[in-house]
Design a protein around this motif. Structure first.
Motif, PDB file in Angstrom:
ATOM      1  N   SER A 314      31.587 -67.392 -66.750  1.00 43.77           N
ATOM      2  CA  SER A 314      32.217 -68.706 -66.781  1.00 43.77           C
ATOM      3  C   SER A 314      33.095 -68.841 -68.020  1.00 43.77           C
ATOM      4  O   SER A 314      32.742 -68.380 -69.098  1.00 43.77           O
ATOM      5  CB  SER A 314      31.142 -69.795 -66.777  1.00 43.77           C
ATOM      6  N   THR A 318      38.075 -68.106 -65.318  1.00 41.58           N
ATOM      7  CA  THR A 318      37.924 -68.641 -63.954  1.00 41.58           C
ATOM      8  C   THR A 318      39.168 -69.420 -63.549  1.00 41.58           C
ATOM      9  O   THR A 318      39.533 -69.432 -62.367  1.00 41.58           O
ATOM     10  CB  THR A 318      36.679 -69.529 -63.831  1.00 41.58           C
ATOM     11  N   ALA A 321      41.786 -66.763 -62.634  1.00 46.92           N
ATOM     12  CA  ALA A 321      41.511 -66.215 -61.307  1.00 46.92           C
ATOM     13  C   ALA A 321      41.913 -67.199 -60.220  1.00 46.92           C
ATOM     14  O   ALA A 321      42.456 -66.808 -59.176  1.00 46.92           O
ATOM     15  CB  ALA A 321      40.033 -65.849 -61.180  1.00 46.92           C
ATOM     16  N   MET A 328      36.236 -65.428 -56.099  1.00 45.13           N
ATOM     17  CA  MET A 328      35.417 -65.015 -57.247  1.00 45.13           C
ATOM     18  C   MET A 328      33.967 -65.414 -57.079  1.00 45.13           C
ATOM     19  O   MET A 328      33.621 -66.305 -56.299  1.00 45.13           O
ATOM     20  CB  MET A 328      35.981 -65.652 -58.528  1.00 45.13           C
ATOM     21  N   VAL A 330      31.056 -66.467 -59.999  1.00 48.81           N
ATOM     22  CA  VAL A 330      30.920 -66.788 -61.422  1.00 48.81           C
ATOM     23  C   VAL A 330      29.459 -66.629 -61.844  1.00 48.81           C
ATOM     24  O   VAL A 330      28.556 -67.153 -61.183  1.00 48.81           O
ATOM     25  CB  VAL A 330      31.406 -68.225 -61.707  1.00 48.81           C
ATOM     26  N   ALA A 352      31.937 -73.887 -63.414  1.00 47.15           N
ATOM     27  CA  ALA A 352      33.212 -73.181 -63.271  1.00 47.15           C
ATOM     28  C   ALA A 352      34.363 -74.174 -63.116  1.00 47.15           C
ATOM     29  O   ALA A 352      34.268 -75.151 -62.362  1.00 47.15           O
ATOM     30  CB  ALA A 352      33.158 -72.244 -62.065  1.00 47.15           C
ATOM     31  N   VAL A 363      33.742 -72.110 -55.333  1.00 42.88           N
ATOM     32  CA  VAL A 363      33.374 -70.745 -55.727  1.00 42.88           C
ATOM     33  C   VAL A 363      31.895 -70.744 -56.092  1.00 42.88           C
ATOM     34  O   VAL A 363      31.354 -71.747 -56.568  1.00 42.88           O
ATOM     35  CB  VAL A 363      34.235 -70.220 -56.902  1.00 42.88           C
ATOM     36  N   GLU A 365      28.575 -70.259 -58.101  1.00 40.87           N
ATOM     37  CA  GLU A 365      28.109 -70.230 -59.490  1.00 40.87           C
ATOM     38  C   GLU A 365      26.680 -69.692 -59.506  1.00 40.87           C
ATOM     39  O   GLU A 365      25.791 -70.291 -58.892  1.00 40.87           O
ATOM     40  CB  GLU A 365      28.133 -71.626 -60.109  1.00 40.87           C
TER      41      GLU A 365
END
Length: 422
Positions: A314, A318, A321, A328, A330, A352, A363, A365
């Protein structure tokens, strides 16, 4: 923008005697990243207003825009409780020197770039004297210790925020703030989004002279490339890379066609990462390329753009990306005590930046106890099918568009308008 340009043309006439004395702006950057923000702000102001005298502290980029720095920026760039305690007397002395220089120069504005612990204390001394005070980069009051807003209101006339979600807290407390956008919105090379991945991969693995021809051959005809970014600090690498490597071992058992690349921030980090791979997962050495190349600007961005998926810690990476539209996963782990304290203080449900910006989980986490080798393997595996990959990519693209739309104001025109209509 037109109104801001009109205001800029009237600055000297509106505030100075008939001889049109120049606008005098005090400006302080507290670290290298602030030097870039400060230089961009100064360039905008110089283009809009022309005759400006700059007084304060900054690095080479700000000095190139006309700042004669009172002392080296590194004098203020102190991090960590122990380090700050050791430099406290000099920081107090630096503040006194700045305030004396600002008094002599009779500054009209003060712009503090990030470094809120230092700059807000300077601004608090200046605002009661009629100096127009701006904090460029909001303290993270949106995430924790919202009570700091009262000190910010006492010290500033305007806050320039990097993200739109930061504005809510200022609106609730009726304090002027504008979202001017994160600099990455303007600095990521558009070619990284336009060139085919195979061409970007060629630049990394083939077009580097004789630096690593064995890697070039080894990484030819890639099917799926995963960028791994365990963090930019040595402590992060030591804490997070072993977890990532254990997850990669499981991934390779399930998907032996995968290849991995880790961009390093410098040679010493490259050696540290390679040593950890050799000691903890030597079977992966033929499948992971650890790259550092000081001749390749923005290496980490190039590697992310050349990859299909990013596995990363993190942090600001991020956001990179997300802007590069790379799906992704994270991962982050903190010291157990630190994590328990953070849970009590931090009030946002996401870690994130893509999720914070979207206001939902777009995404994955994997934080603290959720971060396990098995979970890493499972979550990366979920992104391998084209349908799942495209679904996350489309959410990243939508978040990018929203961010750009809400970050369209320039720092210079925002400050000019706020000054005129204060």
């Amino acid at each position: 923008m037109t109104q801001a340009l009109d205001n800029a043309s009237l600055i000297n006439k509106a505030t100075k005697p008939p001889n049109f004395a120049p606008l005098v702006i005090g400006i302080v950057a507290g670290e290298v990243s602030g030097d870039s923000l400060g230089a961009d702000f100064m360039a905008q102001m110089n283009n809009l207003c022309g005759d400006i005298i700059w007084v304060g502290v900054g690095g080479a980029k700000m000095q190139a825009q006309g700042l004669n720095s009172l002392f080296p920026l590194s004098r203020l760039a102190v991090m960590g409780l122990v380090e700050i305690a050791g430099q406290l007397n000099d920081l107090f002395k630096a503040r006194r020197e700045l305030l004396a220089a600002f008094e002599t120069a009779k500054i009209d504005w003060f712009v503090g770039i990030d470094a809120p612990d230092f700059n807000l204390r300077v601004a608090k001394k200046l605002k009661p004297k009629g100096v127009f005070c701006v904090q460029y980069v909001s303290p993270s009051i949106w995430a924790w210790r919202e009570s700091r807003i009262h000190g910010i209101k006492a010290a500033t006339d305007l806050v320039l925020c990097l993200f739109p979600f930061e504005l809510d807290v200022y609106e609730r407390h009726h304090h002027p703030a504008v979202c001017v956008g994160h600099p990455l919105l303007h600095t990521i090379d558009p070619k990284l989004l336009q060139l085919p991945k195979v061409e970007l991969q060629s630049q990394i693995f083939w077009q580097r002279g004789d630096k690593n021809q064995s890697l070039a051959v080894q990484f030819a005809d890639l099917e799926t490339l995963i960028c791994v970014m365990p963090g930019s600090r040595r402590g992060e690498i030591a804490a997070i890379l072993p977890l990532m490597l254990a997850g990669i071992v499981k991934l390779m058992d399930a998907h032996p066609q995968l290849k991995f690349v880790i961009p390093a921030v410098d040679k010493s980090h490259q050696e540290l990462i390679e040593r950890q791979i050799q000691e903890q997962a030597p079977q992966l050495q033929a499948f992971i390329a650890v790259i550092f190349d000081d001749q390749m600007p923005n290496l980490s961005q190039q590697v992310m753009a050349a990859s299909d998926i990013v596995l990363l810690a993190s942090g600001t990476a991020t956001l990179e990306a997300m802007l590069l539209e790379r799906p992704m996963v994270v991962v982050y782990r903190l010291n157990a005590l630190t994590y328990q304290l953070a849970k009590r203080l931090i009030k946002v449900p996401f870690v994130a930046l893509p999720n914070i910006l979207a206001g939902q989980f777009i995404v994955t986490e994997l934080i603290q106890e959720q971060a396990s080798p098995t979970a890493i393997c499972q979550e990366i595996s979920k992104l391998l099918p084209q349908a799942n990959y495209k679904k996350q990519q489309q959410k990243l693209q939508a978040t990018n568009r929203n961010l750009a739309e809400q970050s369209s104001q320039s720092p210079a025109t925002s400050v000019i308008d706020a000054w005129f209509y204060r």
